[in-house]
Design a protein around this motif. Structure first.
Motif, PDB file in Angstrom:
ATOM      1  N   MET A 134      12.065  21.255   5.265  1.00 51.06           N
ATOM      2  CA  MET A 134      11.480  21.463   6.572  1.00 51.06           C
ATOM      3  C   MET A 134      10.013  21.840   6.391  1.00 51.06           C
ATOM      4  N   LEU A 135       9.167  21.333   7.235  1.00 47.30           N
ATOM      5  CA  LEU A 135       7.744  21.625   7.173  1.00 47.30           C
ATOM      6  C   LEU A 135       7.379  22.596   8.265  1.00 47.30           C
ATOM      7  N   SER A 136       6.377  23.392   7.975  1.00 51.66           N
ATOM      8  CA  SER A 136       5.778  24.183   9.032  1.00 51.66           C
ATOM      9  C   SER A 136       4.282  23.948   8.963  1.00 51.66           C
ATOM     10  N   PRO A 137       3.820  22.772   9.382  1.00 54.48           N
ATOM     11  CA  PRO A 137       2.405  22.550   9.268  1.00 54.48           C
ATOM     12  C   PRO A 137       1.643  23.259  10.360  1.00 54.48           C
ATOM     13  N   VAL A 138       0.871  23.521  10.906  1.00 55.09           N
ATOM     14  CA  VAL A 138      -0.444  23.167  11.302  1.00 55.09           C
ATOM     15  C   VAL A 138      -1.214  24.337  11.888  1.00 55.09           C
ATOM     16  N   MET A 139      -2.307  24.556  11.323  1.00 55.46           N
ATOM     17  CA  MET A 139      -3.262  25.470  11.911  1.00 55.46           C
ATOM     18  C   MET A 139      -4.394  24.592  12.396  1.00 55.46           C
ATOM     19  N   GLU A 140      -4.761  24.737  13.628  1.00 58.06           N
ATOM     20  CA  GLU A 140      -5.801  23.864  14.168  1.00 58.06           C
ATOM     21  C   GLU A 140      -6.927  24.701  14.737  1.00 58.06           C
ATOM     22  N   VAL A 141      -8.129  24.160  14.692  1.00 55.90           N
ATOM     23  CA  VAL A 141      -9.282  24.907  15.168  1.00 55.90           C
ATOM     24  C   VAL A 141      -9.668  24.361  16.539  1.00 55.90           C
ATOM     25  N   CYS A 142     -10.892  23.931  16.736  1.00 56.41           N
ATOM     26  CA  CYS A 142     -11.389  23.536  18.061  1.00 56.41           C
ATOM     27  C   CYS A 142     -10.923  22.133  18.472  1.00 56.41           C
ATOM     28  N   TRP A 143     -10.677  21.938  19.730  1.00 60.81           N
ATOM     29  CA  TRP A 143     -10.306  20.648  20.307  1.00 60.81           C
ATOM     30  C   TRP A 143      -9.055  20.060  19.663  1.00 60.81           C
ATOM     31  N   ALA A 144      -8.178  20.898  19.192  1.00 57.99           N
ATOM     32  CA  ALA A 144      -7.027  20.418  18.448  1.00 57.99           C
ATOM     33  C   ALA A 144      -5.848  20.088  19.331  1.00 57.99           C
ATOM     34  N   ARG A 185      -0.071  33.477  10.621  1.00 64.35           N
ATOM     35  CA  ARG A 185      -0.047  32.024  10.776  1.00 64.35           C
ATOM     36  C   ARG A 185      -0.204  31.336   9.418  1.00 64.35           C
ATOM     37  N   ILE A 186      -1.113  31.847   8.615  1.00 67.53           N
ATOM     38  CA  ILE A 186      -1.375  31.242   7.303  1.00 67.53           C
ATOM     39  C   ILE A 186      -0.144  31.362   6.419  1.00 67.53           C
ATOM     40  N   GLN A 187       0.489  32.524   6.404  1.00 64.69           N
ATOM     41  CA  GLN A 187       1.686  32.714   5.581  1.00 64.69           C
ATOM     42  C   GLN A 187       2.832  31.823   6.055  1.00 64.69           C
ATOM     43  N   TRP A 188       2.904  31.596   7.345  1.00 61.78           N
ATOM     44  CA  TRP A 188       3.986  30.806   7.938  1.00 61.78           C
ATOM     45  C   TRP A 188       3.880  29.328   7.592  1.00 61.78           C
ATOM     46  N   ALA A 189       2.681  28.824   7.483  1.00 60.37           N
ATOM     47  CA  ALA A 189       2.471  27.374   7.399  1.00 60.37           C
ATOM     48  C   ALA A 189       2.564  26.837   5.974  1.00 60.37           C
ATOM     49  N   ASP A 190       3.082  25.611   5.861  1.00 60.28           N
ATOM     50  CA  ASP A 190       3.097  24.877   4.595  1.00 60.28           C
ATOM     51  C   ASP A 190       1.821  24.068   4.427  1.00 60.28           C
ATOM     52  N   GLY A 191       1.173  23.733   5.538  1.00 61.93           N
ATOM     53  CA  GLY A 191      -0.039  22.918   5.496  1.00 61.93           C
ATOM     54  C   GLY A 191      -0.868  23.159   6.746  1.00 61.93           C
TER      55      GLY A 191
END
Length: 198
Positions: free
Chosen positions: A1-11, A69-75
């Motif tokens: 299972m993946l937990s991707p995504v941290m997004e910045v502006c306009w994401a 959030r960073i610890q949670w995400a795989d990518g």
């Protein structure tokens, strides 16, 4: 299972395009969590996406939330607008924060994709494609330039690219763990033999 995504502006536009194939032009600064199943190379993949806008509030509380959030995400997918140099300038700092947090957890290779969005607005461009590519190369990240407004295919490539980087990272971690484990075992055996022969 993946937990991707941290997004910045306009994401948000990128995420919604990936989830629904539709483009919606107006968004607030909302934090959202999504789950989305896709089939990649004949296999079902579950994306858990934590989509949140960039905040310039550097309070301890905000930093703690970012660490979670960073610890949670795989990518991670970090998005800037090619029409907004300030959003591009933030990317380098965000990559450094992510890598530092992941290295603290013992992860050497962090799957990060940098995306220049709004390619359809090339007449308003303030960040060149070359600048985006060079930044990604210097930070060991994947790079894409897309238009969430114009095409679903480019957005799909971003998330598939992230998936590939996550797989590579997990494979490298397994190999590294295997080699380290063998070296430790061999060291222990030879250390024991030395003490036995004394």
């Amino acid at each position: 299972m993946l937990s991707p995504v941290m997004e910045v502006c306009w994401a948000e536009a990128l995420t919604v395009r990936f989830l629904t194939r539709r483009f919606i032009g107006e968004y607030g600064d909302l934090e959202s969590i999504y789950s989305h199943n896709v089939t990649v190379d004949g296999k079902d993949v579950l994306f858990n996406i934590w989509d949140f806008p960039y905040s310039q509030d550097h309070s301890d509380e905000n930093f703690t939330e970012e660490e979670k959030r960073i610890q949670w995400a795989d990518g991670f997918v970090l998005v800037y607008s090619i029409c907004d140099r300030a959003s591009f300038s933030i990317i380098h700092q965000k990559v450094q924060v992510i890598k530092a947090a992941k290295e603290y957890l013992g992860l050497e290779k962090v799957p990060i994709v940098i995306v220049g969005n709004k390619r359809d607005l090339h007449h308003r461009r303030t960040v060149s494609s070359e600048e985006g590519r060079l930044l990604a190369l210097s930070l060991d990240c994947e790079f894409y330039e897309v238009s969430a407004a114009e095409a679903y295919h480019g957005v799909l490539l971003v998330f598939h690219g992230l998936l590939d980087r996550i797989k590579e990272s997990k494979l490298a971690t397994k190999k590294g763990t295997g080699i380290r484990g063998i070296v430790k075992s061999m060291s222990a055996v030879f250390a024991r033999r030395r003490t036995d022969s004394l």
